[in-house]
Design an enzyme around this catalytic site. Structure first.
Site, PDB file in Angstrom:
ATOM      1  N   GLN A  86      18.324 -25.446 -51.254  1.00 59.00           N
ATOM      2  CA  GLN A  86      19.221 -25.516 -51.203  1.00 59.00           C
ATOM      3  C   GLN A  86      20.733 -24.969 -51.683  1.00 59.00           C
ATOM      4  O   GLN A  86      21.919 -25.382 -50.618  1.00 59.00           O
ATOM      5  CB  GLN A  86      19.418 -27.514 -51.360  1.00 59.00           C
ATOM      6  CG  GLN A  86      20.620 -27.823 -50.404  1.00 59.00           C
ATOM      7  CD  GLN A  86      20.557 -29.538 -50.153  1.00 59.00           C
ATOM      8  OE1 GLN A  86      19.777 -30.279 -49.735  1.00 59.00           O
ATOM      9  NE2 GLN A  86      21.585 -29.955 -50.983  1.00 59.00           N
ATOM     10  N   THR A 144      38.501  14.247 -58.229  1.00 55.68           N
ATOM     11  CA  THR A 144      37.772  13.903 -59.003  1.00 55.68           C
ATOM     12  C   THR A 144      38.350  13.803 -59.916  1.00 55.68           C
ATOM     13  O   THR A 144      39.114  14.449 -60.335  1.00 55.68           O
ATOM     14  CB  THR A 144      36.734  15.910 -59.201  1.00 55.68           C
ATOM     15  OG1 THR A 144      36.930  15.891 -60.277  1.00 55.68           O
ATOM     16  CG2 THR A 144      36.120  15.631 -57.651  1.00 55.68           C
ATOM     17  N   HIS A 145      37.867  12.603 -60.618  1.00 53.81           N
ATOM     18  CA  HIS A 145      37.628  12.427 -61.863  1.00 53.81           C
ATOM     19  C   HIS A 145      39.730  11.870 -61.675  1.00 53.81           C
ATOM     20  O   HIS A 145      40.421  11.656 -62.604  1.00 53.81           O
ATOM     21  CB  HIS A 145      38.358  13.304 -62.763  1.00 53.81           C
ATOM     22  CG  HIS A 145      36.424  13.557 -63.113  1.00 53.81           C
ATOM     23  ND1 HIS A 145      36.069  13.193 -64.158  1.00 53.81           N
ATOM     24  CD2 HIS A 145      36.070  14.683 -63.152  1.00 53.81           C
ATOM     25  CE1 HIS A 145      34.580  14.486 -64.070  1.00 53.81           C
ATOM     26  NE2 HIS A 145      35.432  14.987 -62.667  1.00 53.81           N
ATOM     27  N   GLU A 166      44.319  -5.779 -52.524  1.00 52.19           N
ATOM     28  CA  GLU A 166      44.122  -6.043 -53.277  1.00 52.19           C
ATOM     29  C   GLU A 166      43.261  -7.459 -52.887  1.00 52.19           C
ATOM     30  O   GLU A 166      42.208  -7.319 -54.242  1.00 52.19           O
ATOM     31  CB  GLU A 166      45.473  -6.500 -54.544  1.00 52.19           C
ATOM     32  CG  GLU A 166      45.656  -5.221 -54.740  1.00 52.19           C
ATOM     33  CD  GLU A 166      48.005  -5.804 -55.232  1.00 52.19           C
ATOM     34  OE1 GLU A 166      47.483  -6.197 -56.460  1.00 52.19           O
ATOM     35  OE2 GLU A 166      47.899  -5.810 -55.151  1.00 52.19           O
ATOM     36  N   SER A 213      58.451  -9.697 -52.660  1.00 52.21           N
ATOM     37  CA  SER A 213      57.723  -9.836 -54.495  1.00 52.21           C
ATOM     38  C   SER A 213      59.403 -10.842 -54.114  1.00 52.21           C
ATOM     39  O   SER A 213      60.166 -11.127 -53.637  1.00 52.21           O
ATOM     40  CB  SER A 213      59.147  -9.297 -55.266  1.00 52.21           C
ATOM     41  OG  SER A 213      58.761  -9.765 -56.580  1.00 52.21           O
TER      42      SER A 213
HETATM   43  N1  ARG Z   1      18.922 -30.084 -46.979  1.00 56.13           N
HETATM   44  C1  ARG Z   1      17.748 -29.214 -47.623  1.00 56.13           C
HETATM   45  C2  ARG Z   1      17.903 -27.653 -47.881  1.00 56.13           C
HETATM   46  O1  ARG Z   1      19.153 -27.616 -47.515  1.00 56.13           O
HETATM   47  C3  ARG Z   1      16.337 -28.698 -46.412  1.00 56.13           C
HETATM   48  C4  ARG Z   1      14.833 -29.015 -46.735  1.00 56.13           C
HETATM   49  C5  ARG Z   1      14.852 -30.170 -47.405  1.00 56.13           C
HETATM   50  N2  ARG Z   1      13.618 -30.855 -47.907  1.00 56.13           N
HETATM   51  C6  ARG Z   1      13.201 -31.545 -48.869  1.00 56.13           C
HETATM   52  N3  ARG Z   1      12.001 -31.051 -48.929  1.00 56.13           N
HETATM   53  N4  ARG Z   1      13.284 -31.770 -49.784  1.00 56.13           N
HETATM   54  O2  ARG Z   1      17.253 -27.251 -48.550  1.00 56.13           O
END
Ligand code: ARG
Length: 457
Positions: free
Chosen positions: A321, A154-155, A289, A276
Site C-alpha cells: 500500500q 570540461t571540469h 534551485e 531577496s
Molecule cells: N488499499 C490497498 C492497497 O493499496 C488495497 C489492497 C488491499 N488488499 C488487502 N488484501 N488488504 O494496497
C-alpha cells in the site's frame, strides 16, 4: 460496519482504522477504479456470471457515482478503508443487492494492481507530452543560437568552442531518451491483472481478454501470483522519472551558473526569478534551485519503492500500500518541475556577447592551433607540446593566442604562417567542426530538424 464484518466479533479500533486506511491518498484513483469496475461488471454480465440486468444496474450505479464524484456532489468518506471499499459501499447503498455482486471473481489485490496501472498509464502520457513541449522549446531556443559561440567546458574549465545552440541540443538528446524510457515502461505496464483475484485466480469462467480490450490493455498477466504482487512498473517509472529529474537538475545547475555575475550568459525573465528580502540587488534562480532540490526527493521515492519490495514474500502484502504515495509523489513532482521549467526556458534572455567574451579567454582554440600544425605535417603530440608552450607564454604575457605576434609563433615552430590566425578564429573553429554531432551550425540545424521530426513537428 466493515465489508468483512462476518468473521469479526468487534468493531475495528479507531487507531487501527486510521493507520490502515489509504483513502486519503488512493482517492485520486477514483476514476480508474470506477472504469475498471465498469469493465469487470460488463464482462461478468456478458459471460452470464452475473445476471445481465444486474450488470446493467451496476454499470449505471457506477456511472452515477463517477458523475457525482466529478461534480463534487459526492465526497469521499475519510473513514473508508480505501477507494475500492468506498466505491463498492456507495454502490450498494445506491442500487441495493445488485451492488454486492460486483466483487464476484475479483479481489482488492488485483483491483488495486489494475487501478495503479490505469492511473500511471495516463500519467506517463501526460509527462510525455510535457517532455515534448520542453523539446520544442529547446529546439526553438537552439535554432536562434546556432551561431552563438560560447566556451564548452570540461571540469568546469573552458575547453573548446561550441555554440549555445549545440549546448542546448545536448539536453534534447537526453530528453529523447527519457521519452523512450517512458514508452518502454508504459509497454510493460500495459498488461491487465484482473482475474488474478486474491492470488490464485478463480473458478469463474472469466473472459480476461475482454476486460483487457475494454480497458485498452495490450495483453493480460500470465501468472496470478505475479499479477497481484508485481510492482516493477512503479519502480521502472520511478527510475525513468529519476533519470529525467537528473537531466533537469543538470540543466538547472547550468542555468544557475549562467545566471551568476561570474558567467552572465543568460538573464531570466523577471516573472521567473525571485528577489531577496534584504539584498535589493538580488535576482535569484529559485526555480532551477528547486528543481535541483526536488531531484533528491524523487530519488527518495525510487528508494522507497525498491526497499519496500525487496523482501516481500509472494503474493500481496499490505506493505505494498506504501507504493502509492511514493510513485504519486514522483509523478507529481516531475510534472510540477516541467510545467515551470518550460516557460522559464522559453522566456530567458540569452546574452551572446558575454558568451563570446568568455570564449575569447581561456585558450579554447589551443586544440585548433595544434591541429593547424598537424595539417602542416607535424605529429599531433609534437604539435600539442608546441601549443602548450605558446599558451604558457601567453599566460606569462597576459595575452591570447589571437593577439600573440606571428614572430613569437615562428620562434617556436617555423611551420606557423600568417594563416594561423584564421585557423584559430573561434567562429572558424566552430564552423569547421562538421563531424556528425558536432557544433558546426549546419550540423546543429540537422540535430534540431531530427528532433522535430521525431516529435512529428
Ligand atoms: N488499499 C490497498 C492497497 O493499496 C488495497 C489492497 C488491499 N488488499 C488487502 N488484501 N488488504 O494496497
Amino acid at each position: 460496519m466493515k465489508l468483512w464484518a462476518g468473521r469479526f466479533s468487534k468493531e475495528i479500533d479507531d487507531r487501527v482504522n486510521d493507520f490502515n486506511s489509504s483513502i486519503s491518498f488512493d482517492a485520486r484513483m477514483f476514476h480508474q477504479d470506477i472504469l475498471g469496475s465498469i469493465a469487470h461488471a460488463t464482462m461478468l454480465g456478458e459471460e452470464n456470471i452475473i445476471d445481465p440486468s444486474e450488470s446493467a444496474a451496476i454499470i449505471k450505479g457506477l456511472q452515477s457515482i463517477l458523475e457525482d464524484l466529478e461534480s463534487g456532489k459526492l465526497s469521499f468518506d475519510p473513514t473508508a478503508e480505501d477507494i475500492h471499499m468506498f466505491v463498492e459501499a456507495e454502490l450498494t447503498a445506491r442500487i441495493g443487492d445488485a451492488g454486492k455482486r460486483l466483487h464476484t471473481a475479483r479481489s482488492r489485490n488485483d483491483q488495486v494492481a489494475l487501478d495503479i496501472r490505469l492511473y500511471l498509464r495516463d500519467e506517463i502520457d501526460a509527462i510525455s507530452s510535457q517532455i515534448k513541449m520542453l523539446l520544442g522549446t529547446l529546439c526553438d531556443q537552439a535554432q536562434q543560437h546556432i551561431h552563438t559561440v560560447m566556451p564548452g567546458y570540461t571540469h568546469l574549465q573552458r575547453a573548446q568552442p561550441i555554440t549555445f545552440g549545440h549546448h542546448l541540443m545536448a539536453y534534447a538528446q537526453m530528453l529523447l531518451r527519457d521519452l523512450d524510457r517512458l514508452q518502454d515502461t508504459r509497454r510493460r505496464m500495459n498488461v491487465m491483472p484482473l482475474g488474478s483475484c486474491a492470488l490464485a485466480g478463480t473458478t469463474y469462467p472469466l473472459n480476461r481478454q475482454r476486460v483487457a480490450q475494454l480497458l485498452e490493455f495490450d495483453s493480460v498477466t500470465l501468472n496470478s501470483l505475479d499479477g497481484v504482487s508485481d510492482r516493477d512498473f512503479c519502480i521502472e517509472l520511478a527510475s525513468a522519472i529519476s533519470i529525467l529529474m537528473m537531466h533537469l537538475s543538470r540543466l538547472s545547475e547550468e542555468m544557475i551558473l549562467w545566471c551568476s555575475w561570474e558567467f552572465k550568459f543568460i538573464e531570466l525573465d523577471d516573472a521567473f526569478a525571485t528577489g531577496s528580502s534584504i539584498m535589493p540587488q538580488k535576482k535569484n534562480p529559485d526555480v532551477s534551485e528547486l528543481v535541483r532540490g526536488k531531484t533528491g526527493r524523487v530519488y527518495g521515492d525510487l528508494m522507497t519503492l525498491l526497499s519496500m519490495m525487496k523482501n516481500l514474500p509472494l503474493a500481496y502484502n499490505k506493505d505494498m500500500q506504501e507504493d502509492k504515495e511514493a510513485i504519486f509523489d514522483a509523478v507529481d513532482t516531475v510534472k510540477l518541475c516541467l510545467k515551470t521549467v518550460i516557460p522559464m526556458l522559453d522566456t530567458m534572455k540569452v546574452l551572446p556577447q558575454n558568451m563570446r567574451k568568455a570564449a575569447a579567454k581561456g585558450f579554447i582554440n589551443a586544440t585548433d592551433a595544434a591541429d593547424y600544425l598537424v595539417r602542416k605535417g607535424l605529429p599531433f603530440r609534437d604539435a600539442y607540446k608546441i601549443t602548450g608552450t605558446l599558451v604558457a607564454q601567453c599566460i606569462a604575457q597576459d595575452t591570447t593566442l589571437e593577439e600573440l605576434p606571428l614572430l613569437q609563433y615562428q620562434q617556436l615552430c617555423p611551420l606557423f604562417e600568417a594563416d594561423v590566425y584564421e585557423a584559430i578564429n573561434l567562429e572558424k573553429c566552430v564552423s569547421g567542426r562538421t563531424v556528425i554531432g558536432g557544433p558546426a551550425p549546419q550540423r546543429v540545424l540537422e540535430q534540431i530538424e531530427a528532433v522535430r521530426r521525431a516529435l512529428g513537428q
